[in-house]
Design an enzyme around this catalytic site. Sequence first.
Site, PDB file in Angstrom:
ATOM      1  N   TYR A   1      25.479  58.006  -3.556  1.00 16.03           N
ATOM      2  CA  TYR A   1      26.718  57.968  -4.518  1.00 16.03           C
ATOM      3  C   TYR A   1      26.978  59.020  -5.805  1.00 16.03           C
ATOM      4  CZ  TYR A   1      30.815  55.310  -7.163  1.00 16.03           C
ATOM      5  OH  TYR A   1      31.970  55.063  -7.554  1.00 16.03           O
TER       6      TYR A   1
ATOM      7  N   SER B   1      31.944  58.393 -11.763  1.00 17.68           N
ATOM      8  CA  SER B   1      31.795  56.878 -11.912  1.00 17.68           C
ATOM      9  C   SER B   1      30.750  57.559 -13.016  1.00 17.68           C
ATOM     10  CB  SER B   1      30.932  56.863 -10.403  1.00 17.68           C
ATOM     11  OG  SER B   1      29.779  55.456 -11.086  1.00 17.68           O
TER      12      SER B   1
HETATM   13  N1  LIG Z   1      35.326  49.838  -8.747  1.00 14.87           N
HETATM   14  C1  LIG Z   1      34.127  50.465  -9.156  1.00 14.87           C
HETATM   15  O1  LIG Z   1      33.069  49.386 -10.463  1.00 14.87           O
HETATM   16  C2  LIG Z   1      34.695  52.049  -9.275  1.00 14.87           C
HETATM   17  C3  LIG Z   1      33.224  52.809 -10.276  1.00 14.87           C
HETATM   18  C4  LIG Z   1      33.050  53.536 -11.113  1.00 14.87           C
HETATM   19  C5  LIG Z   1      34.282  54.602  -9.991  1.00 14.87           C
HETATM   20  N2  LIG Z   1      34.925  53.624  -9.320  1.00 14.87           N
HETATM   21  C6  LIG Z   1      35.789  55.180  -8.615  1.00 14.87           C
HETATM   22  O2  LIG Z   1      37.050  54.523  -8.350  1.00 14.87           O
HETATM   23  C7  LIG Z   1      37.607  55.242  -7.656  1.00 14.87           C
HETATM   24  C8  LIG Z   1      38.861  54.216  -6.941  1.00 14.87           C
HETATM   25  O3  LIG Z   1      37.905  53.192  -6.684  1.00 14.87           O
HETATM   26  P1  LIG Z   1      38.387  52.131  -5.924  1.00 14.87           P
HETATM   27  O4  LIG Z   1      37.391  50.942  -6.463  1.00 14.87           O
HETATM   28  O5  LIG Z   1      39.928  51.658  -6.556  1.00 14.87           O
HETATM   29  O6  LIG Z   1      38.010  51.631  -4.146  1.00 14.87           O
HETATM   30  P2  LIG Z   1      38.649  50.681  -3.493  1.00 14.87           P
HETATM   31  O7  LIG Z   1      39.579  49.994  -3.448  1.00 14.87           O
HETATM   32  O8  LIG Z   1      38.149  50.491  -1.957  1.00 14.87           O
HETATM   33  O9  LIG Z   1      39.388  51.892  -3.325  1.00 14.87           O
HETATM   34  C9  LIG Z   1      39.411  53.610  -2.305  1.00 14.87           C
HETATM   35  C10 LIG Z   1      40.316  53.838  -1.678  1.00 14.87           C
HETATM   36  O10 LIG Z   1      39.594  55.075  -1.525  1.00 14.87           O
HETATM   37  C11 LIG Z   1      40.483  55.652   0.040  1.00 14.87           C
HETATM   38  N3  LIG Z   1      39.338  56.389   0.900  1.00 14.87           N
HETATM   39  C12 LIG Z   1      37.972  56.007   1.424  1.00 14.87           C
HETATM   40  N4  LIG Z   1      38.556  56.996   2.011  1.00 14.87           N
HETATM   41  C13 LIG Z   1      39.411  57.803   2.018  1.00 14.87           C
HETATM   42  C14 LIG Z   1      39.520  58.836   3.179  1.00 14.87           C
HETATM   43  N5  LIG Z   1      38.951  59.165   3.603  1.00 14.87           N
HETATM   44  N6  LIG Z   1      40.443  59.532   2.775  1.00 14.87           N
HETATM   45  C15 LIG Z   1      41.501  58.976   2.103  1.00 14.87           C
HETATM   46  N7  LIG Z   1      41.148  57.693   1.006  1.00 14.87           N
HETATM   47  C16 LIG Z   1      40.799  57.530   1.352  1.00 14.87           C
HETATM   48  C17 LIG Z   1      41.304  53.968   0.346  1.00 14.87           C
HETATM   49  O11 LIG Z   1      42.329  54.063   1.587  1.00 14.87           O
HETATM   50  P3  LIG Z   1      41.903  52.751   2.472  1.00 14.87           P
HETATM   51  O12 LIG Z   1      41.724  51.798   1.774  1.00 14.87           O
HETATM   52  O13 LIG Z   1      43.615  53.162   3.047  1.00 14.87           O
HETATM   53  O14 LIG Z   1      41.004  53.804   3.757  1.00 14.87           O
HETATM   54  C18 LIG Z   1      41.547  53.398  -1.006  1.00 14.87           C
HETATM   55  O15 LIG Z   1      42.236  53.912  -1.157  1.00 14.87           O
HETATM   56  C19 LIG Z   1      36.641  55.774  -6.243  1.00 14.87           C
HETATM   57  O16 LIG Z   1      36.206  57.002  -6.589  1.00 14.87           O
HETATM   58  C20 LIG Z   1      35.287  54.943  -6.749  1.00 14.87           C
HETATM   59  O17 LIG Z   1      34.177  55.567  -6.909  1.00 14.87           O
HETATM   60  C21 LIG Z   1      34.822  52.405  -8.935  1.00 14.87           C
END
Ligand SMILES: NC(=O)c1ccc[n+]([C@@H]2O[C@H](COP(=O)([O-])OP(=O)(O)OC[C@H]3O[C@@H](n4cnc5c(N)ncnc54)[C@H](OP(=O)(O)O)[C@@H]3O)[C@@H](O)[C@H]2O)c1
Length: 244
Positions: free
Chosen positions: A151, A138
């Site tokens: 984070y 991120s």
């Molecule tokens: N969205 C943003 O604005 C943004 C910006 C920068 C970086 N990111 C990064 O991008 C990545 C994906 O984010 P997203 O926005 O797609 O979030 P999201 O929709 O909340 O998805 C998060 C994913 O991580 C999985 N996860 C969380 N805890 C876990 C655990 N203990 N074991 C296994 N799987 C786990 C969840 O699985 P379950 O739902 O099945 O629990 C889900 O599939 C993350 O690393 C986040 O930090 C996101």
Amino acid sequence: MNPFDLSGKTILVTGASSGIGRQTAISLASMGATAVITGRDEGRLKETFGQLGGTGHSYVAADLSGESGMDALAAAAPQLNGMAYCAGAVEYHPLKFLKRDKLETLFHINSFAPTLLTGKLARAKKLERGASLVFVSSIASESGVPGTLAYASSKAALNAAVRVIASELAPQGIRANVICPGIVQTPMNVTADRATDLAEAAKRYPLGPGQPEDVANAVIFHLSDASRWLTGNIMILDGGHTLI
Ligand SMILES: NC(=O)c1ccc[n+]([C@@H]2O[C@H](COP(=O)([O-])OP(=O)(O)OC[C@H]3O[C@@H](n4cnc5c(N)ncnc54)[C@H](OP(=O)(O)O)[C@@H]3O)[C@@H](O)[C@H]2O)c1
């Protein structure tokens, strides 16, 4: 010849039950990859599975915050040509109220799991020569927004770890890179209580907030032969946010 073609590559996608990971799995499959998808929520994982084009895909439900989940996934994984580590979590705690357990929770999934899982896969010889590993971090790792200490530091630790992974695995022709997205519209941040924050944040994005497809496309580049000379790199993917 399409340099972004992923035909013949088997790719592990974590976080595939939601958001960026789900779209990444769908996009990789559309580029010809065989996807092994994982997440905790088996119902949502199956929804993603149902959206994958092509054949040969599989899913493994696993909680990656502990050793047993990572061990089970490493054991179940077939030989891999790549991994897209998209699992992650975010919580906001001002320094004065930050407790050790909150810090540990985010470090477990954002930093320990991607690095330890990679080690387990390498030890089990599941990573083929020429494999490419891409880790979704991120832009928080590069800034100091109030309330993001747990984070941001967990993601900064990931960035540092990936550089070492890249140099340790380079002799086996294995590459490792990081993508640092800015705000992407996913379930992680598209919630009613964050709607106002997000609308405000979007004003600071010259190209607007990102979509999961924007990150998935960058992942395709990193996993494909188009990026075969790229390793230990950190890509900022933020619609120009860090320009202003
Ligand atoms: N969205 C943003 O604005 C943004 C910006 C920068 C970086 N990111 C990064 O991008 C990545 C994906 O984010 P997203 O926005 O797609 O979030 P999201 O929709 O909340 O998805 C998060 C994913 O991580 C999985 N996860 C969380 N805890 C876990 C655990 N203990 N074991 C296994 N799987 C786990 C969840 O699985 P379950 O739902 O099945 O629990 C889900 O599939 C993350 O690393 C986040 O930090 C996101």
